[in-house]
Motif scaffolding. Structure first.
Motif, short mmCIF file in Angstrom:
data_model
loop_
_atom_site.label_atom_id
_atom_site.label_comp_id
_atom_site.label_asym_id
_atom_site.label_seq_id
_atom_site.Cartn_x
_atom_site.Cartn_y
_atom_site.Cartn_z
N GLY A 19 36.92 52.13 107.98
CA GLY A 19 35.59 51.55 108.05
C GLY A 19 35.00 51.29 106.68
O GLY A 19 33.91 50.75 106.56
N MET A 20 35.70 51.68 105.63
CA MET A 20 35.27 51.39 104.26
C MET A 20 36.19 50.32 103.70
O MET A 20 37.39 50.54 103.50
N HIS A 21 35.64 49.14 103.43
CA HIS A 21 36.47 47.99 103.11
C HIS A 21 37.34 48.18 101.88
O HIS A 21 38.46 47.67 101.83
N ALA A 22 36.86 48.90 100.88
CA ALA A 22 37.65 49.08 99.66
C ALA A 22 38.93 49.87 99.95
O ALA A 22 40.01 49.51 99.48
N ILE A 23 38.81 50.91 100.74
CA ILE A 23 39.98 51.72 101.08
C ILE A 23 40.90 50.96 102.03
O ILE A 23 42.12 50.94 101.84
N ASP A 24 40.32 50.34 103.05
CA ASP A 24 41.14 49.61 104.02
C ASP A 24 41.91 48.47 103.36
O ASP A 24 43.10 48.27 103.65
N GLY A 25 41.28 47.76 102.45
CA GLY A 25 41.96 46.69 101.73
C GLY A 25 43.05 47.23 100.82
O GLY A 25 44.15 46.68 100.75
N ALA A 26 42.76 48.33 100.11
CA ALA A 26 43.75 48.92 99.21
C ALA A 26 44.96 49.45 99.98
O ALA A 26 46.11 49.29 99.53
N ARG A 27 44.73 50.06 101.12
CA ARG A 27 45.85 50.55 101.93
C ARG A 27 46.75 49.41 102.37
O ARG A 27 47.98 49.52 102.33
N TYR A 28 46.15 48.31 102.77
CA TYR A 28 46.91 47.14 103.19
C TYR A 28 47.75 46.61 102.03
O TYR A 28 48.95 46.34 102.17
N LEU A 29 47.14 46.50 100.86
CA LEU A 29 47.86 45.99 99.69
C LEU A 29 48.98 46.92 99.26
O LEU A 29 50.05 46.46 98.83
N LYS A 30 48.77 48.21 99.39
CA LYS A 30 49.82 49.17 99.06
C LYS A 30 51.02 48.99 99.99
O LYS A 30 52.17 49.02 99.54
N ARG A 31 50.75 48.74 101.27
CA ARG A 31 51.85 48.50 102.23
C ARG A 31 52.61 47.23 101.89
O ARG A 31 53.80 47.10 102.20
N LEU A 32 51.93 46.26 101.26
CA LEU A 32 52.57 45.00 100.87
C LEU A 32 53.16 45.07 99.45
O LEU A 32 53.59 44.04 98.92
N TYR A 33 53.16 46.25 98.87
CA TYR A 33 53.71 46.46 97.53
C TYR A 33 53.02 45.63 96.45
O TYR A 33 53.67 45.10 95.54
N ALA A 34 51.71 45.51 96.57
CA ALA A 34 50.95 44.86 95.50
C ALA A 34 51.04 45.74 94.25
O ALA A 34 51.27 46.96 94.36
N PRO A 35 50.86 45.17 93.08
CA PRO A 35 50.91 45.97 91.86
C PRO A 35 49.91 47.14 91.92
O PRO A 35 48.78 46.95 92.37
N PRO A 36 50.32 48.31 91.47
CA PRO A 36 49.44 49.47 91.55
C PRO A 36 48.06 49.26 90.94
O PRO A 36 47.05 49.74 91.47
N VAL A 37 47.97 48.54 89.82
CA VAL A 37 46.66 48.31 89.21
C VAL A 37 45.78 47.45 90.11
O VAL A 37 44.57 47.67 90.20
N VAL A 38 46.35 46.50 90.82
CA VAL A 38 45.58 45.67 91.76
C VAL A 38 45.08 46.53 92.91
O VAL A 38 43.90 46.47 93.29
N VAL A 39 45.97 47.37 93.45
CA VAL A 39 45.58 48.26 94.55
C VAL A 39 44.43 49.16 94.10
O VAL A 39 43.44 49.33 94.82
N SER A 40 44.54 49.72 92.91
CA SER A 40 43.49 50.64 92.45
C SER A 40 42.18 49.90 92.15
O SER A 40 41.10 50.45 92.41
N LEU A 41 42.26 48.68 91.65
CA LEU A 41 41.04 47.91 91.42
C LEU A 41 40.32 47.63 92.73
O LEU A 41 39.09 47.74 92.83
N VAL A 42 41.07 47.26 93.76
CA VAL A 42 40.47 47.02 95.08
C VAL A 42 39.87 48.31 95.61
O VAL A 42 38.74 48.33 96.11
N ALA A 43 40.59 49.42 95.49
CA ALA A 43 40.12 50.70 96.02
C ALA A 43 38.82 51.17 95.35
O ALA A 43 37.95 51.73 96.02
N PHE A 44 38.68 50.93 94.05
CA PHE A 44 37.55 51.49 93.31
C PHE A 44 36.48 50.47 92.93
O PHE A 44 35.54 50.81 92.21
#
Length: 180
Positions: free
Chosen positions: A65-90
């Motif tokens: 229910g928190m878009h930053a976490i939900d988006g980052a989790r999705y990107l992590k599953r798609l093997y997005a670069p770690p810095v991109v995942v962390s930028l989305v999460a935070f």
């Protein structure tokens, strides 16, 4: 398949394209990161993250229910670069919202990105209104507070994070004005 700005744009369009206002906001945020980062640290990752920062609003990705976490989790599953995942999460005070929502443990799944790059994403996000129109930073923060009731976790998080958001945006703005 590697992550490029085009792939990020296409992913965001697929997930958010039906929401014209949010899509307009995302397009402007990405355009601002491209024009303001000009070869700075994390430039390509920053633009990719800007395209993807709000994908967690897509109902297809709803988890915490928190878009930053939900988006980052999705990107992590798609093997997005770690810095991109962390930028989305935070992005844009997410740690404050995670605390208000009681999902700090979920946010801790992700490493915190380098602050200078995160500052640039925060600045671009705050300069783009919810409909993609240009906004001043303080006006954008006031708008977020008006759109949510005082009891809503987003309202409480933005109230608490206002100083941090303004300082982040000012640091990024100052860095973008320095000669290369």
């Amino acid at each position: 398949m590697s992550w490029t700005s085009m792939r990020a744009r296409d992913t965001a369009a697929k997930l958010l394209g039906g929401e014209s206002q949010r899509w307009a906001h995302v397009q402007r945020t990405a355009q601002l990161t491209r024009s303001r980062s000009g070869g700075s640290q994390g430039g390509n990752a920053l633009e990719i993250a800007a395209w993807l920062h709000d994908i967690g609003y897509s109902s297809a990705l709803l988890d915490t229910g928190m878009h930053a976490i939900d988006g980052a989790r999705y990107l992590k599953r798609l093997y997005a670069p770690p810095v991109v995942v962390s930028l989305v999460a935070f992005h844009t005070g997410a740690e404050y919202e995670a605390e208000e929502r009681g999902v700090l443990a979920e946010l801790s799944e992700f490493d915190r990105p380098p602050q200078p790059i995160l500052d640039q994403l925060i600045l671009a996000d705050l300069l783009s209104g919810p409909d993609g129109k240009a906004m001043a930073i303080h006006t954008r923060i006031d708008d977020m507070l008006m759109r949510y009731s005082p009891k809503h976790p987003v309202h409480r998080a933005v109230t608490r994070s206002r100083g941090y958001l303004e300082a982040s945006a000012m640091r990024a703005d100052a860095r973008s004005r320095q000669p290369m």
